[in-house]
Structures are given as C-alpha cells and as structure tokens.
Design a protein around this motif. Structure first.
Motif, PDB file in Angstrom:
ATOM      1  N   THR A 172       0.839  -1.204   0.000  1.00 51.23           N
ATOM      2  CA  THR A 172       0.000   0.000   0.000  1.00 51.23           C
ATOM      3  C   THR A 172       0.868   1.247   0.000  1.00 51.23           C
ATOM      4  N   TRP A 173       1.922   1.251   0.787  1.00 50.84           N
ATOM      5  CA  TRP A 173       2.844   2.391   0.800  1.00 50.84           C
ATOM      6  C   TRP A 173       3.509   2.561  -0.561  1.00 50.84           C
ATOM      7  N   GLU A 174       3.835   1.449  -1.209  1.00 48.42           N
ATOM      8  CA  GLU A 174       4.463   1.548  -2.527  1.00 48.42           C
ATOM      9  C   GLU A 174       3.523   2.186  -3.542  1.00 48.42           C
ATOM     10  N   ARG A 175       2.238   1.962  -3.406  1.00 57.57           N
ATOM     11  CA  ARG A 175       1.260   2.519  -4.341  1.00 57.57           C
ATOM     12  C   ARG A 175       0.882   3.958  -3.999  1.00 57.57           C
ATOM     13  N   LEU A 176       0.740   4.261  -2.698  1.00 60.90           N
ATOM     14  CA  LEU A 176       0.186   5.555  -2.289  1.00 60.90           C
ATOM     15  C   LEU A 176       1.167   6.443  -1.537  1.00 60.90           C
ATOM     16  N   GLY A 177       2.360   5.939  -1.251  1.00 59.35           N
ATOM     17  CA  GLY A 177       3.334   6.735  -0.515  1.00 59.35           C
ATOM     18  C   GLY A 177       3.398   6.312   0.939  1.00 59.35           C
ATOM     19  N   PHE A 178       4.557   6.542   1.537  1.00 58.56           N
ATOM     20  CA  PHE A 178       4.794   6.144   2.928  1.00 58.56           C
ATOM     21  C   PHE A 178       4.339   7.251   3.865  1.00 58.56           C
ATOM     22  N   PRO A 179       3.281   6.990   4.680  1.00 59.51           N
ATOM     23  CA  PRO A 179       2.787   8.039   5.566  1.00 59.51           C
ATOM     24  C   PRO A 179       3.316   7.957   6.982  1.00 59.51           C
ATOM     25  N   GLY A 180       4.026   6.866   7.344  1.00 61.78           N
ATOM     26  CA  GLY A 180       4.399   6.682   8.742  1.00 61.78           C
ATOM     27  C   GLY A 180       3.150   6.563   9.590  1.00 61.78           C
ATOM     28  N   ASP A 181       3.141   7.212  10.726  1.00 61.58           N
ATOM     29  CA  ASP A 181       1.953   7.219  11.580  1.00 61.58           C
ATOM     30  C   ASP A 181       1.080   8.421  11.234  1.00 61.58           C
ATOM     31  N   GLY A 182       0.872   8.653   9.962  1.00 62.95           N
ATOM     32  CA  GLY A 182       0.099   9.790   9.493  1.00 62.95           C
ATOM     33  C   GLY A 182      -1.389   9.583   9.629  1.00 62.95           C
ATOM     34  N   PRO A 183      -2.165  10.347   8.874  1.00 66.34           N
ATOM     35  CA  PRO A 183      -3.620  10.324   9.037  1.00 66.34           C
ATOM     36  C   PRO A 183      -4.250   8.990   8.664  1.00 66.34           C
ATOM     37  N   GLN A 184      -3.537   8.122   7.959  1.00 63.38           N
ATOM     38  CA  GLN A 184      -4.102   6.832   7.568  1.00 63.38           C
ATOM     39  C   GLN A 184      -4.054   5.799   8.702  1.00 63.38           C
ATOM     40  N   HIS A 185      -3.186   6.013   9.683  1.00 63.62           N
ATOM     41  CA  HIS A 185      -3.048   5.004  10.730  1.00 63.62           C
ATOM     42  C   HIS A 185      -4.346   4.760  11.494  1.00 63.62           C
TER      43      HIS A 185
END
Length: 304
Positions: A172-185
């Motif tokens: 998922t990170w490879e497709r949408l970018g690495f958010p870390g503990d961002g708003p998607q967590h």
C-alpha cells in the motif's frame, strides 16, 4: 544500514527445525484443491482492483471450498474463508462512514491484503510455486476433519495477519506513498474495532458444543482476550512493515527478513495446534527479533 544477515539466517534455520518438532501428524493431507484445482486457479488468476472485487472473489472461492473434501461445507480452509469474507464485508461498509478518514488508503490496503491470500491459494499444488509456510500449515490440513473449524479459522488468521499483513501495508505504501503514523493510521486501527465487534459472533459460529459451554462459564473473557491478541498482532504487523520498508533497497537482506517472518508465523500456526503454552515462546521470539532489528536501524532512520 546494518542488517545482521548471519543472525537472520541462523534464526531461519532454527525456526525450520523448531517447526518440524512442533508439527503433529495430519489425519488427511491435502496437496492441492482437487477435485476443483482448475476452478480454484481460474478463480484467483486475476487480482481484484477494488474491495467489491475482493468480496466477489471471496464468494467464488467460498463456493469452491465448500465443494471440497472431507464433505460438502466442511473443508477447513472454507472455515477461514467464511470469516475473512465477513470481515471484508464489514470493512467495505466502513469505507463510507465518518470513522474512515481516507477510504482510498483503507481500500487499497484491503485489496493488497486479499491479493496475498489469493496468491497463496493459487500457488498451492502448482509445480514450482509454493505458498508461504504460514499458509501451508492450514492448506495441508484442508481435509482434516479431526481439526475443529475453530482451529482452522485461527490458523488462517495467523497466516493472514502474522505473515501477510505487514506485506500488504508495504504494498500500500508503494502505491500511495509512505505516511508513517500519518492520518491513515487511524483507518488501520478501525479494522481492530471491526474485529472486536465480530469476534463474539464468529467464535460462537465455529464453536463446538463444549467450547460453547466454556463460553457460558467464562462470559466475555475469551472474547476480550482474543480482541487484545488481534490488536497486538496487528500493531506488531505495522511495526514489522516499518522495519521491512527500510530494507527494501537490499533485496537479499529483505528476502532473509521475510523468510524469518514466514517461518515464525508457521511455527506459531503449528503451536496453536499443540496448545497455547508454547505460543508465548514463539510470540516472544517474534517480538524480540524485530525489536532488536528496529534498535539497530534507529540511528540510520534518525539521520535519514
């Protein structure tokens, strides 16, 4: 970045030996999806692109599995597929609720997660293609009616969460970018609540008569303890994904780390069938290995 490949290789070998000691005899060993091998391969050949496609594919797989030995509707992999379909339908419902902050991210994660399961189904019984060891623990017991459907469902959950989930997060990170503990967590954690709501229903659906009697004696304790286990394993999967993400530029290190992850998950599956006393040992092995790796990587991450 420093990665102790020698230690990882040693751990992988020790885990392989440990699994052999843990593995118990199987009454009936499945080697493929006969007599519906071709139907299964056709069903999982093309990966779905959205959660609606995942649900549709899971329903097709369910019909196939329900037609397999040991008798109609009793295949042990079918037990897990039923549980997985139920959870996925609830996740799909959650995408349109205010609780979900980034529906695209959560749907992408769900799709990548499902693709790993479908890939494992498609690899089983095909020459030159082998599913992860964690899935093999369940698949070879597909016809084993001496194993309860509850145990079968738990084996599937073990393989899908303890092995597949970290890989799905990375995809998922490879497709949408690495958010870390961002708003998607928080959306990732939303699935924990879905599990918590469904665990009592699903456990009683698969429980034997004596398990239902135990439930009546202990009340909500089993549901609570299992919800805690789901929460802990899913939290660990996110942590594993962050660590593996840092290894992605070194294919050999990444492959070795993934091998250890798979073998630990397989050992956990075998342990689940031998009683819970050894499961704690496997759990501590898993967390110790990955947390040790995280500590070794931390200085690198801080300077990145």
């Amino acid at each position: 970045m420093t990665f102790d490949r020698v230690r990882a290789e040693s751990s992988a070998e020790l885990l392989a030996q440990g699994r052999k000691r843990l593995a118990r005899a199987v009454a009936t060993t499945a080697h493929d999806w006969s007599p519906a091998q071709q139907e299964m391969l056709t069903a999982v050949e093309n990966a779905p692109d959205d959660i609606a496609g995942v649900i549709e594919r899971l329903r097709v797989v369910q019909k196939i599995l329900d037609s397999l030995p040991p008798s109609p509707g009793t295949n042990r992999v079918a037990a897990f597929n039923t549980l997985y379909l139920t959870i996925t339908e609830k996740v799909a419902d959650s995408l349109t609720t205010p609780e979900c902050t980034d529906p695209e991210w959560l749907e992408t994660l769900d799709v990548e997660f499902a693709r790993l399961y479908f890939r494992a189904l498609g690899d089983w019984g095909v020459s030159g293609r082998n599913p992860a060891d964690a899935w093999e623990v369940l698949f070879r017991r597909a016809h084993d009616d001496s194993m309860t459907v509850m145990d079968a469902a738990v084996l599937g959950v073990n393989a899908h969460i303890n092995h597949d989930l970290a890989l799905a997060v990375i995809a998922t990170w490879e497709r949408l970018g690495f958010p870390g503990d961002g708003p998607q967590h928080p959306d990732y954690l939303l699935v924990n609540r879905i599990f918590y709501q469904q665990i009592p229903i699903l456990r009683r659906r698969f429980a034997t008569a004596w398990q239902l009697e135990i439930d009546r004696c202990v009340g909500d304790l089993d549901d609570w303890s299992q919800s805690i286990l789901v929460r802990a394993t899913r939290a660990l999967a996110w942590e594993q994904a962050e660590i593996l993400w840092r290894l992605r530029d070194d294919p050999e290190d990444l492959a070795q780390a993934l091998l250890v992850l798979d073998r630990v998950s397989a050992c956990a599956g075998e342990t689940l069938l031998n009683g819970t006393s050894l499961l704690r040992v496997v759990w501590l092995t898993l967390t110790a290995w990955f947390r040790g790796l995280r500590r070794r990587l931390r200085p690198v991450a801080a300077t990145a």
